[in-house]
Scaffold this active site. Sequence first.
Site, PDB file in Angstrom:
ATOM      1  N   GLU A 187       1.100   3.331 -11.586  1.00  9.81           N
ATOM      2  CA  GLU A 187       0.711   2.462 -10.465  1.00  9.81           C
ATOM      3  C   GLU A 187       0.992   3.193  -9.168  1.00  9.81           C
ATOM      4  O   GLU A 187       2.042   3.823  -9.001  1.00  9.81           O
ATOM      5  CB  GLU A 187       1.517   1.169 -10.526  1.00  9.81           C
ATOM      6  CG  GLU A 187       1.405   0.272  -9.306  1.00  9.81           C
ATOM      7  CD  GLU A 187       2.337  -0.915  -9.372  1.00  9.81           C
ATOM      8  OE1 GLU A 187       2.668  -1.456  -8.286  1.00  9.81           O
ATOM      9  OE2 GLU A 187       2.738  -1.314 -10.486  1.00  9.81           O
TER      10      GLU A 187
ATOM     11  N   GLU B  65       2.265  -2.271   0.941  1.00 13.19           N
ATOM     12  CA  GLU B  65       2.895  -3.479   0.433  1.00 13.19           C
ATOM     13  C   GLU B  65       3.829  -4.011   1.507  1.00 13.19           C
ATOM     14  O   GLU B  65       4.576  -3.257   2.133  1.00 13.19           O
ATOM     15  CB  GLU B  65       3.672  -3.193  -0.850  1.00 13.19           C
ATOM     16  CG  GLU B  65       4.249  -4.411  -1.528  1.00 13.19           C
ATOM     17  CD  GLU B  65       4.859  -4.087  -2.887  1.00 13.19           C
ATOM     18  OE1 GLU B  65       5.024  -5.025  -3.687  1.00 13.19           O
ATOM     19  OE2 GLU B  65       5.157  -2.906  -3.148  1.00 13.19           O
TER      20      GLU B  65
END
Length: 358
Positions: free
Chosen positions: A139, A144
Amino acid sequence: MFPASLLPLAFLLPFAAVPVTADTYDMVMEYAGQNFFDDWTFYNNFDNLTNGDVVFLSASEALSSRLAFVDTTTNNAIMQVDNSSTVVYNDKRNSVRLQTNVRYGVGSVWIADMLHVPYGCSVWPAWWSNAPDWPTGGEIDTFEGVNMVTNSQMGLHTLAGCTVTGQNQSSTLLNSTDCSYLDNSNQGCITTDPDPASYGAAFAAAGGGVFVTEFATTGISVWFFSRADVPAAITANSSSIDTSTLGVPVGNWPSTSCSSSEFFEPQNLIFDITLCGDFAGATTVFAETCSGVCYNDFVLGNGSNYDTAYFEVASVRVFSKEGTNTIVQASAAPRTVPAAALGVALSTLAVAAVAALL
């Protein structure tokens, strides 16, 4: 896109002044304008991935309820949390999670030009990617944020054995160096962007910015440029990109102790906005920037808490290094691609049937 504390920071790195080894890439796909949502799959399920208090709508539901739409005035894509419905106890609020139908492998660069990112108490947005059988295949988190923090973060999550050494990056804020999902409750190897305009109200006030992710054999790098600092190599909207012109990345994960080819498979690119959940709703994380109870005081009620919980995206452009099998699976041929770049795209198209993550 999994729990990792933004604060406190575990390490301070010395500033790196030498650019990361770079390559030239040609454009193979563009998501923009009225066709932005054509080649994405919407999750269409409650958030059973990170325990957020949302239901991710199907494409038809998201488009009809205008949680995903293209603004006809700006031609920008909007993806947002429902801010008009009244949610009662034990129910969840509607939101969106969508991923590309195409997966991109080693030898890829993706560039996301955003005007606004979601923020607010209980809000947990991300622009990221992963392989279908996570954690196998890895990932990559490009952007974020959580709640009302003032800085975004970026990082990797992998199978055991991937650690970070020899980073060449501009950020001195390194949260962790073990990328394994088994380490530190899946914290990952996270770097915080020191630029306060990388998230929240400051991001919007600056006119947004551009995130660049390079997925190369030599390693993975992420750049963030606030609007006033976007380099000419990007603003020119060229059909190719030379990452050596971008300067030192904000975050860098070299292949020296975590091989990109070994730990990462071709990635689906993902936008999502969840609420509370494992990260934003964690008691200590929530209390850093918000007061009250995450679900009770924010998710419930009339939705006015979520007026700022939306992505506004001008474009996502994907580039490939010639000779790599960058496009693994596609539902349609690349759109709006110059003839020269299209030749590269077709030459690198692999017909392997790889199931998309639902």
